[in-house]
Design a protein around this motif. Structure first.
Motif, PDB file in Angstrom:
ATOM      1  N   UNK A  45      64.678  12.989  16.819  1.00  0.00           N
ATOM      2  CA  UNK A  45      63.676  11.847  17.816  1.00  0.00           C
ATOM      3  C   UNK A  45      64.997  11.425  18.868  1.00  0.00           C
ATOM      4  N   UNK A  46      66.066  11.250  18.496  1.00  0.00           N
ATOM      5  CA  UNK A  46      67.015  10.907  19.263  1.00  0.00           C
ATOM      6  C   UNK A  46      67.488  11.902  20.456  1.00  0.00           C
ATOM      7  N   UNK A  47      67.693  12.973  19.961  1.00  0.00           N
ATOM      8  CA  UNK A  47      67.798  14.223  20.754  1.00  0.00           C
ATOM      9  C   UNK A  47      66.717  14.943  21.623  1.00  0.00           C
ATOM     10  N   UNK A  48      65.689  14.462  20.962  1.00  0.00           N
ATOM     11  CA  UNK A  48      64.333  15.030  21.904  1.00  0.00           C
ATOM     12  C   UNK A  48      64.186  13.958  23.069  1.00  0.00           C
ATOM     13  N   UNK A  49      64.510  12.597  22.797  1.00  0.00           N
ATOM     14  CA  UNK A  49      64.283  11.776  24.118  1.00  0.00           C
ATOM     15  C   UNK A  49      65.460  11.986  25.082  1.00  0.00           C
ATOM     16  N   UNK A  50      66.488  12.223  24.609  1.00  0.00           N
ATOM     17  CA  UNK A  50      67.856  12.456  25.486  1.00  0.00           C
ATOM     18  C   UNK A  50      67.435  13.694  26.331  1.00  0.00           C
ATOM     19  N   UNK A  51      67.067  14.891  25.814  1.00  0.00           N
ATOM     20  CA  UNK A  51      66.947  15.913  26.364  1.00  0.00           C
ATOM     21  C   UNK A  51      65.659  16.024  27.449  1.00  0.00           C
ATOM     22  N   UNK A  52      64.491  15.554  26.869  1.00  0.00           N
ATOM     23  CA  UNK A  52      63.501  15.441  27.377  1.00  0.00           C
ATOM     24  C   UNK A  52      63.474  14.440  28.702  1.00  0.00           C
ATOM     25  N   UNK A  53      64.151  13.351  28.444  1.00  0.00           N
ATOM     26  CA  UNK A  53      64.298  12.432  29.402  1.00  0.00           C
ATOM     27  C   UNK A  53      65.078  12.776  30.794  1.00  0.00           C
ATOM     28  N   UNK A  54      65.865  14.016  30.504  1.00  0.00           N
ATOM     29  CA  UNK A  54      66.495  14.503  31.803  1.00  0.00           C
ATOM     30  C   UNK A  54      65.666  15.416  32.729  1.00  0.00           C
ATOM     31  N   UNK A  55      64.520  15.926  32.096  1.00  0.00           N
ATOM     32  CA  UNK A  55      63.587  16.296  33.205  1.00  0.00           C
ATOM     33  C   UNK A  55      62.153  15.791  33.087  1.00  0.00           C
ATOM     34  N   UNK A  56      62.152  14.431  32.807  1.00  0.00           N
ATOM     35  CA  UNK A  56      60.621  13.780  32.418  1.00  0.00           C
ATOM     36  C   UNK A  56      60.022  13.827  34.000  1.00  0.00           C
ATOM     37  N   UNK A  57      60.736  13.552  35.075  1.00  0.00           N
ATOM     38  CA  UNK A  57      60.176  13.367  36.412  1.00  0.00           C
ATOM     39  C   UNK A  57      60.136  14.743  36.954  1.00  0.00           C
TER      40      UNK A  57
END
Length: 307
Positions: free
Chosen positions: A123-135
């Motif tokens: 969950x933590x790594x998913x939020x970090x990695x997905x957060x970098x390209x969310x926009x």
């Protein structure tokens, strides 16, 4: 009988009338400007909180988009999202049996320890990695849909939380197989999960804005996550580090992932927990949101130009 008209008096009356009209016009304009609402600047706290508030009220939109992301990942698959649970179960079982032998630990203690750590880490790594390209991934919607940018943050966090819930099924299987001795502190897992979600919000928002401006951030974060995984007590127990590293074991306390994992894993396994883990997580939460909101205040309007 004809009345004599004084040209001077007429001119003075005309000038006076013009002055009165101008004064009335000026007064009306002043009242109009005073009555008109003041438009907030693009860099204002009002617009930041308005953006978050409007996104929160549109939960049907981002909840639907997040669920569609999960479904699209396993489209035309027979088992669908259940592959998430199966993959986690196979990985946890295989690595648990292997590392329990390496660390010379009882499998009934180590397998639940590592499995729950894996679930939280994903969950933590998913939020970090997905957060970098969310926009970046939502470029089309950002340019065409007049919606608050916080919607895409909520969408990402909700999607990762759905994946977390799929993986959490493995935990209940562990309860049935290994039957760990749970305590009343088990209920502290609910505020811990809430804290995890709150922190996921500022992580996705902050990394999303920075990565949209600097496109080298996503690959850097992806590479750094591998190192962070091995530096965190996910597959290795903290007791093993303390036994072998001695005084140098305090270096693990610098890793914030350790504290986030501990506040969730300890109550799920019935382990004792120290208060300082909660204090550190709360401090990071406040500092992280302060930084994320500041970035949003200064650069929210530029996201649509950067994508």
């Amino acid at each position: 009988m004809l009345l004599a008209v004084n040209p001077t008096a007429t001119a003075r009356a005309t000038v006076g009338t013009l002055h009165n009209v101008q004064a009335t016009s000026t007064t009306d304009q002043t009242e109009t400007h005073a009555a008109a609402p003041v438009t907030a600047r693009s860099r204002s706290w009002r617009r930041v909180f308005d953006d978050i508030s409007r996104a929160a009220h549109q939960r049907q939109l981002w909840a639907h988009l997040g669920w569609q992301d999960v479904k699209q990942r396993y489209r035309r698959s027979v088992l669908g999202p259940l592959w998430i649970t199966i993959s986690m179960g196979v990985t946890a079982t295989g690595l648990g049996l292997l590392y329990s032998t390496i660390f010379n630990m009882d499998a009934s203690e180590y397998v639940p320890y590592m499995t729950v750590g894996f679930i939280i880490w994903y969950f933590i790594s998913g939020c970090l990695i997905s957060g970098t390209d969310v926009f970046i991934q939502n470029e089309g919607m950002i340019k065409q849909l007049p919606a608050p940018i916080s919607i895409y943050v909520f969408r990402t966090v909700w999607r990762e939380f759905l994946l977390f819930l799929h993986n959490l099924v493995i935990y209940f299987a562990i309860l049935a197989i290994f039957q760990p001795d749970l305590k009343w502190t088990f209920f502290s897992v609910f505020p811990a999960l809430l804290l995890l979600l709150v922190n996921a919000g500022w992580v996705v928002l902050l990394f999303g804005i920075v990565s949209t401006r600097f496109r080298d951030i996503p690959p850097v974060v992806s590479s750094f996550m591998q190192l962070l995984f091995f530096m965190s007590p996910i597959v290795w127990p903290m007791s093993a580090l303390e036994a072998n590293a001695g005084p140098r074991a305090w270096l693990a306390q610098i890793n914030p992932i350790y504290h986030y994992v501990d506040i969730v894993r300890s109550p799920l396994l019935g382990s004792d927990q120290d208060l300082y883990h909660w204090l550190i997580v709360l401090a990071i939460t406040v500092g992280g949101w302060a930084l994320a909101l500041l970035m949003m205040r200064n650069y929210r309007a530029r996201v649509s130009y950067w994508v």
